[in-house]
Design an enzyme around this catalytic site. Sequence first.
Site, PDB file in Angstrom:
ATOM      1  N   CYS A  16      12.685   7.636  -7.300  1.00  0.00           N
ATOM      2  CA  CYS A  16      13.869   8.444  -7.551  1.00  0.00           C
ATOM      3  C   CYS A  16      13.524   9.881  -7.902  1.00  0.00           C
ATOM      4  O   CYS A  16      12.397  10.200  -8.254  1.00  0.00           O
ATOM      5  CB  CYS A  16      14.677   7.874  -8.727  1.00  0.00           C
ATOM      6  SG  CYS A  16      15.109   6.148  -8.579  1.00  0.00           S
ATOM      7  N   GLY A  42      13.800  10.255  -2.777  1.00  0.00           N
ATOM      8  CA  GLY A  42      14.696   9.130  -2.583  1.00  0.00           C
ATOM      9  C   GLY A  42      15.764   9.460  -1.573  1.00  0.00           C
ATOM     10  O   GLY A  42      16.464  10.466  -1.721  1.00  0.00           O
ATOM     11  N   ASN A 118      14.161   7.624 -13.343  1.00  0.00           N
ATOM     12  CA  ASN A 118      13.075   7.623 -12.369  1.00  0.00           C
ATOM     13  C   ASN A 118      11.936   6.800 -12.937  1.00  0.00           C
ATOM     14  O   ASN A 118      11.419   7.110 -14.005  1.00  0.00           O
ATOM     15  CB  ASN A 118      12.609   9.057 -12.090  1.00  0.00           C
ATOM     16  CG  ASN A 118      11.288   9.131 -11.332  1.00  0.00           C
ATOM     17  OD1 ASN A 118      10.490  10.018 -11.565  1.00  0.00           O
ATOM     18  ND2 ASN A 118      11.065   8.205 -10.426  1.00  0.00           N
ATOM     19  N   GLY A 119      11.545   5.748 -12.233  1.00  0.00           N
ATOM     20  CA  GLY A 119      10.439   4.924 -12.709  1.00  0.00           C
ATOM     21  C   GLY A 119      10.742   3.451 -12.545  1.00  0.00           C
ATOM     22  O   GLY A 119      11.595   3.047 -11.754  1.00  0.00           O
ATOM     23  N   CYS A 253       0.886  10.081 -13.175  1.00  0.00           N
ATOM     24  CA  CYS A 253       0.656   9.421 -11.890  1.00  0.00           C
ATOM     25  C   CYS A 253      -0.159  10.318 -10.965  1.00  0.00           C
ATOM     26  O   CYS A 253       0.289  11.397 -10.563  1.00  0.00           O
ATOM     27  CB  CYS A 253       1.986   9.079 -11.240  1.00  0.00           C
ATOM     28  SG  CYS A 253       1.836   8.431  -9.563  1.00  0.00           S
ATOM     29  N   TYR A 259       0.557  12.751  -2.698  1.00  0.00           N
ATOM     30  CA  TYR A 259       1.587  12.523  -1.687  1.00  0.00           C
ATOM     31  C   TYR A 259       3.013  12.828  -2.135  1.00  0.00           C
ATOM     32  O   TYR A 259       3.768  13.483  -1.425  1.00  0.00           O
ATOM     33  CB  TYR A 259       1.507  11.065  -1.218  1.00  0.00           C
ATOM     34  CG  TYR A 259       2.580  10.666  -0.231  1.00  0.00           C
ATOM     35  CD1 TYR A 259       2.581  11.187   1.069  1.00  0.00           C
ATOM     36  CD2 TYR A 259       3.580   9.771  -0.578  1.00  0.00           C
ATOM     37  CE1 TYR A 259       3.565  10.823   1.981  1.00  0.00           C
ATOM     38  CE2 TYR A 259       4.568   9.402   0.331  1.00  0.00           C
ATOM     39  CZ  TYR A 259       4.560   9.935   1.606  1.00  0.00           C
ATOM     40  OH  TYR A 259       5.525   9.581   2.511  1.00  0.00           O
ATOM     41  N   SER A 300       2.435  15.108   5.424  1.00  0.00           N
ATOM     42  CA  SER A 300       1.757  15.017   4.132  1.00  0.00           C
ATOM     43  C   SER A 300       0.261  15.268   4.222  1.00  0.00           C
ATOM     44  O   SER A 300      -0.375  15.626   3.230  1.00  0.00           O
ATOM     45  CB  SER A 300       2.015  13.646   3.501  1.00  0.00           C
ATOM     46  OG  SER A 300       1.676  12.618   4.406  1.00  0.00           O
ATOM     47  N   ASP A 363      -3.037  11.148   4.102  1.00  0.00           N
ATOM     48  CA  ASP A 363      -3.070  11.074   2.636  1.00  0.00           C
ATOM     49  C   ASP A 363      -3.363   9.672   2.129  1.00  0.00           C
ATOM     50  O   ASP A 363      -3.885   9.504   1.028  1.00  0.00           O
ATOM     51  CB  ASP A 363      -1.737  11.559   2.055  1.00  0.00           C
ATOM     52  CG  ASP A 363      -0.580  10.745   2.574  1.00  0.00           C
ATOM     53  OD1 ASP A 363      -0.286   9.676   2.017  1.00  0.00           O
ATOM     54  OD2 ASP A 363       0.040  11.177   3.563  1.00  0.00           O
ATOM     55  N   CYS A 399       1.738  -1.050  -7.087  1.00  0.00           N
ATOM     56  CA  CYS A 399       2.231  -0.260  -8.210  1.00  0.00           C
ATOM     57  C   CYS A 399       3.467  -0.937  -8.791  1.00  0.00           C
ATOM     58  O   CYS A 399       4.324  -1.409  -8.048  1.00  0.00           O
ATOM     59  CB  CYS A 399       2.579   1.158  -7.774  1.00  0.00           C
ATOM     60  SG  CYS A 399       3.276   2.155  -9.116  1.00  0.00           S
ATOM     61  N   CYS A 458      -3.197   1.954  -8.687  1.00  0.00           N
ATOM     62  CA  CYS A 458      -3.140   1.549  -7.287  1.00  0.00           C
ATOM     63  C   CYS A 458      -4.520   1.561  -6.643  1.00  0.00           C
ATOM     64  O   CYS A 458      -4.742   0.903  -5.623  1.00  0.00           O
ATOM     65  CB  CYS A 458      -2.171   2.438  -6.512  1.00  0.00           C
ATOM     66  SG  CYS A 458      -2.463   4.214  -6.721  1.00  0.00           S
TER      67      CYS A 458
END
Length: 486
Positions: A16, A42, A118-119, A253, A259, A300, A363, A399, A458
């Site tokens: 998000c 998003g 967001n999360g 993060c 990315y 990207s 990426d 993740c 990740c």
Amino acid sequence: MRPTIDQDDDKPHEECGVFGVWNGGDAAALTALGLHALQHRGQEAAGIVTLDEKGLFHAHKGLGLVGDNFGEAKVIASLRGGAAVGHNRYATTGETALRNVQPLYADFEFGGFAVGHNGNLTNAAALKRALVRRGCLFQSTTDSEVFIHLIAISLYSTVLDRLIDALKQVQGAYSLVALHNGALIGARDPLGVRPLVLGRLANGGYVLASETCALDIVSAEFVRDIEAGEIVIINDEGVRSVKPFGRHESRFCIFEYIYFARPDSVMEGTPVYETRKRIGAELARESGVEADVVVPVPDSGVPSAMGYAAEAGIPFELGIIRNHYVGRTFIEPTDQIRNLGVKLKHSANKPMLEGKRVILVDDSIVRGTTSRKIVEMVRAAGAKEVHMRVSSPPTTHSCYYGIDTPERSELMAAKHDMAEMARIIGVDSLAFISLDGLYRALGKPGRDASKPDFCDACFTGDYAIPLTDWQSNSDKQLSLLQPAGQ
């Protein structure tokens, strides 16, 4: 629950983007602009909730892109007020349905309250079960609704204390923007995994946003990053900060730099574009190979490929052209169309590839499905050799903190060694940047395993936040909350 991922869009996705305004004049228009700048975070849905001078809330939400929902003047005109919160959604929990579109809104005894998140919460299922036993009725399948119910049952008197009470019960990664009759509130989780920044408008109003690019579009001056574990309260008296969680080392993060973030954003004081070029240069130093041309996998992979080419002294060329006007495949997805699907989004620039030794820079590799199709396309254009270089370490773990990745069993790097991946993708050689090399590109001497500077689960499986719902096998939603057909 994880949503179905388009096999022709083999990338991880951010969950998000959030945006908030206090004393912004036409807050709805500013928020719509901010959400436009955050559209990359998003694309499934967007929503705005505003607060007017009479203390009344106004909301508009819809599935699809920001422009689809907020492109008409009458929609913006209906969202009256000088304060607002907005949200772009890409689902990692809950299906794509209007009931899950944020900001979520509720009427409490203290008045209205809207929140955008967001999360991802890693104990949401356990909390839902406890809340349902207490009589709470969930109206959505998104983990974000947990915040609403925890605030509702809190015994504290003030809005801020109720929010702190709720935040102390949740686990996971989050950045929040919330709006009530007295203030705009922003909050980050104790490890600061997800981003949130503060900006100031020319008229003295304030803006909260996931990235600095959203400040730029509304001509807001960057003030600072909201700190890990910090809550900011913005009202007509200014900005107040509280830190209820004590001191924690930040674990931002690392994939934001690789990315997710828009290249023109600055994350935690670090310009994303320059960082990606440094990552590419480090990748060239670690895994150089003789070649005639460096070609990015758009879009990207472009900054990293530029950095790689400059460091290696090899010409940089746009050997693959991306069609920016194609979303999901619009034709019945037969096997034949699936095989052609990558060509809807990418086309080979044959004169730049024919007869050449090509280094493709991307990426990340998740499943490897898109990488294989792109390599086939480059070879079909006449490339003599194809070498792939990846500006992230191998993605070996899923993740759980707000990034949509497949289950670990579907991750190519979790199932195959380097030689097998190269064979499956169809390249003459394959190399990823090392974890220490990535940290060096980010200005660190390397990764300190005892105290990493970033969340890199990740790549390492080092999950800094407990995975309560998965460890207790309670990640399945209550039957009432299951999406249709599940």
